[in-house]
Design an enzyme around this catalytic site. Structure first.
Site, PDB file in Angstrom:
ATOM      1  N   HIS A 180       0.821  -1.210   0.000  1.00  7.44           N
ATOM      2  CA  HIS A 180       0.000   0.000   0.000  1.00  7.44           C
ATOM      3  C   HIS A 180       0.857   1.262   0.000  1.00  7.44           C
ATOM      4  CE1 HIS A 180      -2.908   3.052   1.170  1.00  7.44           C
ATOM      5  NE2 HIS A 180      -3.838   2.214   0.773  1.00  7.44           N
ATOM      6  N   GLU A 210       1.104   4.208  -2.634  1.00 11.87           N
ATOM      7  CA  GLU A 210       1.078   5.571  -2.080  1.00 11.87           C
ATOM      8  C   GLU A 210       2.362   5.999  -1.367  1.00 11.87           C
ATOM      9  OE1 GLU A 210      -2.465   6.151   0.286  1.00 11.87           O
ATOM     10  OE2 GLU A 210      -3.709   5.176  -1.242  1.00 11.87           O
ATOM     11  N   HIS A 242      -7.366  -2.292  -4.158  1.00 12.99           N
ATOM     12  CA  HIS A 242      -6.071  -1.871  -4.698  1.00 12.99           C
ATOM     13  C   HIS A 242      -5.485  -2.909  -5.653  1.00 12.99           C
ATOM     14  CE1 HIS A 242      -5.517   1.864  -2.620  1.00 12.99           C
ATOM     15  NE2 HIS A 242      -5.714   1.316  -1.430  1.00 12.99           N
TER      16      HIS A 242
HETATM   17 CO    CO Z   1      -5.789   2.603   0.196  1.00 11.00          CO
END
Ligand code: CO
Length: 297
Positions: A180, A210, A242
């Site tokens: 993530h 991210e 995701h």
């Molecule tokens: Co997220």
């Protein structure tokens, strides 16, 4: 005669009081301990992705056959969405702990099913600490750490993760595990894991949606090595939104689309890390430590 009779009554009354008093004084607080486990995942709104969480639940039940196991999702956005779309109620960690207190649990091991100690884990830690020892509720709470929280975890996962790659991947094909990523300092565990993994297999990378490293940091390295084929695998407990969209989706900005456009042959694996028993064993090991810590509390 009368005197000694009243003396006997006084003695009897005193004796009764001595026996009764400790019970009153304790107000039932000297009950035998009741231990429980609370598993906390970020959560997912993709029903098919829950097979990962079900597998984790099964493995935890196998490791703790005599202990009640409960669940919470740390993401409010997920809890609200599944309530709306599936009429499914999964409590927040705070609601789950409050309920466990009301249900008589005295000792609770809270296991984080997050991948790294980021924002979700620091929030969970604060919540658990707030519930630790509040009156007429749980007297002791211990917390099990996320999948990657120590150098030992990184070394262990660097051995485990390469073995989860499909057998038909060849050594000259790259693998990118997609995590993530976060702006939280806990992001350091992604490049940390990448360093350990590269010692096992120099064509295995870790990227994040991210945080750092991003896909852009990896593509030049693949080109410099003359890599033709790339395998994409989630480094998340579930293969949820995701994995299905940012990693493997048909949109132009998915990793699959970007890599394909860059000339790579791309294969995607839609399995969360919670589907691999070898990975789940790591979370279970963390839970065993947390559960054991309850005995010294
Ligand atoms: Co997220």
């Amino acid at each position: 005669m009368i005197r000694s009779r009243s003396l006997r009554l006084i003695l009897a009354a005193a004796l009764t009081l001595t026996i009764i008093c400790p019970a009153f004084a304790g107000h039932g607080e000297v009950e035998s301990p009741k231990k429980g486990i609370l598993l906390v995942a970020f959560g997912t709104s993709v029903p098919e992705a829950r097979v990962s969480l079900e597998n984790i639940g099964e493995k935890v039940a196998k490791a703790f056959p005599d202990t009640e196991i409960r669940w919470a999702y740390s993401a409010a956005i997920i809890r609200n969405k599944i309530k709306r779309t599936e009429n499914m109620n999964v409590p927040s960690p705070a609601a789950a702990l409050a309920q466990m207190g009301d249900d008589g649990f005295t000792h609770v091991a809270v296991q984080s099913l997050h991948t790294i100690p980021g924002q979700e884990f620091s929030d969970l830690t604060k919540t658990a600490k707030a519930f630790d020892g509040i009156p007429k509720s749980i007297s002791h709470i211990s917390i099990g750490t996320p999948l990657l929280t120590s150098p030992h975890d990184l070394a262990a996962m660097a051995k485990v993760l390469p073995a989860t790659v499909p057998a038909d991947r060849k050594k000259n094909e790259a693998v990118i595990f997609m995590g993530h990523g976060t702006h939280d300092p806990g992001n350091i565990y992604y490049p940390g894991l990448a360093t350990y993994l590269q010692e096992e297999d120099s064509n295995i990378y870790v990227g994040t949606v991210e945080g750092y490293p991003a896909l852009d940091n990896i593509i030049p390295k693949l080109k410099a090595k003359g890599i033709k084929k790339v395998w994409l695998m989630p480094l998340m407990s579930v293969a949820g939104d995701h994995a299905r969209n940012d990693m493997a989706g048909p949109e132009d900005d998915s990793w699959k689309s970007i890599l394909t456009k860059e000339g790579f042959n791309v294969k995607t694996v839609l399995k969360g890390t919670g589907e691999y028993d070898t990975v789940v064993a790591q979370w279970v090991a963390h839970l065993k430590e947390a559960f054991k810590a309850l005995d010294s509390m």
